[in-house]
Design an enzyme around this catalytic site. Structure first.
Site, PDB file in Angstrom:
ATOM      1  N   ASP A 135       0.808  -1.235   0.000  1.00 20.23           N
ATOM      2  CA  ASP A 135       0.000   0.000   0.000  1.00 20.23           C
ATOM      3  C   ASP A 135       0.835   1.277   0.000  1.00 20.23           C
ATOM      4  OD1 ASP A 135      -2.179  -1.609   0.152  1.00 20.23           O
ATOM      5  OD2 ASP A 135      -2.717  -1.120   2.213  1.00 20.23           O
TER       6      ASP A 135
ATOM      7  N   ASP B  66      -7.546  -5.630  10.245  1.00 20.43           N
ATOM      8  CA  ASP B  66      -7.016  -4.564   9.388  1.00 20.43           C
ATOM      9  C   ASP B  66      -6.995  -3.221  10.100  1.00 20.43           C
ATOM     10  OD1 ASP B  66      -6.836  -6.213   7.041  1.00 20.43           O
ATOM     11  OD2 ASP B  66      -9.004  -6.037   6.830  1.00 20.43           O
TER      12      ASP B  66
HETATM   13  C1  BGC Z   1      -0.719  -4.220  10.439  1.00 20.14           C
HETATM   14  C2  BGC Z   1       0.496  -4.956  10.919  1.00 20.14           C
HETATM   15  C3  BGC Z   1       0.249  -6.454  10.905  1.00 20.14           C
HETATM   16  C4  BGC Z   1      -0.242  -6.880   9.551  1.00 20.14           C
HETATM   17  C5  BGC Z   1      -0.585  -8.351   9.488  1.00 20.14           C
HETATM   18  C6  BGC Z   1      -1.160  -4.743   9.110  1.00 20.14           C
HETATM   19  O1  BGC Z   1      -2.354  -4.150   8.746  1.00 20.14           O
HETATM   20  O2  BGC Z   1      -0.475  -2.847  10.371  1.00 20.14           O
HETATM   21  O3  BGC Z   1       0.791  -4.542  12.213  1.00 20.14           O
HETATM   22  O4  BGC Z   1       1.409  -7.146  11.243  1.00 20.14           O
HETATM   23  O5  BGC Z   1      -1.385  -6.142   9.168  1.00 20.14           O
HETATM   24  O6  BGC Z   1      -1.703  -8.666  10.221  1.00 20.14           O
END
Ligand code: BGC
Length: 586
Positions: free
Chosen positions: A292, A525
């Site tokens: 992203d 998320d």
């Molecule tokens: C988060 C991370 C996390 C990843 C996997 C991302 O959206 O910001 O902290 O490790 O997702 O779950």
């Protein structure tokens, strides 16, 4: 004690991806009886075009063979049109090939490429082979590297000698922390042995912090554990750019927009040092680089109406370009790494309009191309690109095409059909396939491969249609025919109703190296309401189920689940729904 029990369990159940699912690595190599009867079949897809492909088949034998009959089952819909050096037949999915005399013998410990063929359908390798009635998945002693007949795509490469597709025939690392979280949930055992991404989502994750999902394992612990599992591949997510997630707040990170030196010195350099240790020479490390980020510099900057201040800042200061090219160059210089850059998804980058104001596709490919040459990065540092990471876009919509004429006009030339809104694609396979070509046109190597994150794009719930709508109203037609149940493709946070997608597998389509689960299913998320934290994470309204949207999601409801924790933290409820709505079903 707990740790060693867990390790033992992982070693026994170890997960294989796709084709050569049982490469034999999970059988104890000390088992002489098995080893003596061992044999191995390599099914090497050497080229693909449209739905066609050419594969060459190699048998490695532990005991001398004089005359072979090789059998396998193809994925459904796959047929052989011609073959050489083999007497063959096919009935349904079952293929049988016999030697033609002069190629009947294979010496003890020898590998022989016995025949080749042209097929059409799926180029995914069959899951099991038998030779003369014996299941033939190894183990055999690996051919020595000076064996001129050795053409084994799964053998660990020499330094500097990267294989075309690291996933082919590979056993992929299972993250024990995610696996334990999954196994503790009702029904979670069904998927707890799937490989998922190891996210280095802040500097402390390199060394192990106490976050609920990364636990106490640092990068070196994961790599050591991968060796212990006998894994061929581990998937690591490089995710800590300065000014991270500039168009959203839920995954903002610890580094401020201008902290590029910290990114390079404190984050990337230590990762390179750890991955570069000689004990990992035979482990293929897939690095998924910076989710992203770059597409935001096309779609969410001025003068577009979708611009955010943070994305304007990151475009102006150049730190996304600087950081990503630095990471890619430094990691790419290691002999055991495979870099895949994040490429958004079709619902973000799929607009191919000639007018630059509405084109995301060509402009994004150009932007990735512009990385080459920065910080010494070369095209060779990029093994491929990944789409749909942590997103919910489907692989394909089986019941309709974007350019299908409904109500007198092609759907993608009808602005009333908001679901499509002039986008050229309605699924990740077509998008990734086209983007791959566009990236090659922008300077990347001809043999780059794509990955698609299928962790949460299954959409198998009650609402899943079973055929196309009969409506002649194009809006109704699309809404009733589509698998993807979101309000809008711009929705990205904890989508209610989503299910697990295709299980991880290698070579699912031409040009696609693998379907992968980079986002670990069950990890949020973003929080559905503001939660104070020390991870740098903000609150994004797109994660609030009551939010009615903004210009970036066409002013639609967010579609997010309620009661969700901070991004990356575990949600039993979301995990349960992903299981229930899995497609293919579990
Ligand atoms: C988060 C991370 C996390 C990843 C996997 C991302 O959206 O910001 O902290 O490790 O997702 O779950």
């Amino acid at each position: 004690m707990q740790e060693s029990r867990r390790r033992r369990r992982m070693a026994i159940t170890g997960v294989a991806i796709g084709a050569l699912a049982a490469t034999g690595l999970t059988f104890a190599s000390a088992n002489q009886a098995l080893a003596e009867e061992g044999c191995k079949v390599d099914y090497k897809v050497v080229s693909t075009w449209g739905s066609g492909f050419q594969a060459n088949v190699t048998i490695t034998a532990d005991e001398p063979i004089n005359g072979w009959e090789l059998k396998w089952n193809f994925p459904s819909g796959t047929t052989v049109s011609s073959a050489w050096n083999v007497s063959w037949s096919q009935s349904g999915t079952a293929f049988t090939g016999k030697d033609v005399g002069w190629n009947a013998s294979i010496g003890s410990g020898q590998s022989r490429e016995v025949f080749g063929f042209i097929g059409s359908g799926s180029s995914t390798a069959p899951g099991q082979f038998t030779v003369n009635g014996d299941v033939c998945n190894g183990p055999v002693d690996p051919p020595t590297s000076d064996d001129p007949t050795s053409d084994d795509p799964t053998s660990p490469g020499e330094p500097g000698d990267k294989v075309d597709n690291p996933y082919a025939g590979a056993q992929v690392y299972v993250n024990p922390i995610w696996s334990a979280n999954a196994a503790a949930e009702p029904g979670g055992d069904a998927i707890a042995d799937q490989p998922t991404g190891v996210w280095l989502d802040r500097t402390s994750a390199i060394y192990g912090n106490d976050s609920p999902t990364t636990g106490s394992m640092g990068l070196e612990d994961h790599l050591d554990e991968a060796l212990e599992q006998g894994a061929d591949v581990i998937q690591v997510v490089i995710y800590n750019l300065p000014g991270r997630d500039c168009a959203a707040l839920a995954s903002n990170g610890e580094l401020a927009a201008d902290e590029i030196d910290e990114y390079k010195n404190d984050y990337i350099d230590p990762i390179v040092d750890i991955m570069g240790q000689s004990k990992y020479a035979d482990l293929k490390i897939v690095n998924v680089i910076e989710i992203d980020s770059l597409p935001n510099l096309v779609t969410n900057v001025s003068p577009r109406a979708t611009a955010t201040d943070n994305c304007d800042t990151m475009k102006a200061n150049g730190n996304y370009i600087d950081g990503i090219s630095y990471a890619t160059a430094e990691l790419g210089a290691l002999p055991n790494t495979y870099n895949y850059l994040d490429a958004g998804h079709h619902g973000w980058i799929g607009w191919t309009n000639d007018d630059p104001q509405y084109d995301n596709f060509h402009a994004s490919a150009e932007l990735w191309g512009s990385l080459i040459g920065e910080n010494g990065m070369t095209a060779d540092d990029v093994h491929g690109f990944i789409t749909n990471t942590a997103n919910y876009s489907v692989l394909e919509e089986p019941y309709w095409d974007v350019d299908q004429v409904v109500g007198g006009r092609p759907i993608n030339q009808n602005g009333d059909v908001k679901w499509v809104d002039w986008n050229s694609y309605n699924g990740e396979i077509d998008f990734a396939t086209a983007l791959r070509e566009e990236l090659i046109d922008n300077g990347f190597n001809e043999d780059i491969g794509m990955l698609i994150d299928t962790s949460r794009n299954g959409w198998g719930g009650d609402y899943r249609p079973t055929g196309p709508s009969t409506s002649t109203n194009p809006i109704e037609f699309v809404d009733e025919s589509r698998l993807d149940q979101r309000y809008n493709k711009g929705n990205w946070c904890n989508q209610a109703g989503a299910g697990l997608g295709e299980r991880p597998q290698a070579n699912p389509e031409p040009g696609i190296d693998a379907y992968v689960w980079i986002k670990p299913p069950g990890e949020s998320d973003g929080a559905s309401e503001e939660i104070p934290n020390n991870e740098g994470k903000g609150f994004d309204e797109m994660c609030d189920p009551d939010y009615q949207g903004n210009i970036r999601n066409g002013n639609n409801p967010s579609g997010a689940r309620d009661d969700m924790p901070l991004s990356g933290h575990w949600s039993s409820e979301q995990f349960a729904e992903l299981l229930a709505n899995a497609y293919p079903p579990l």
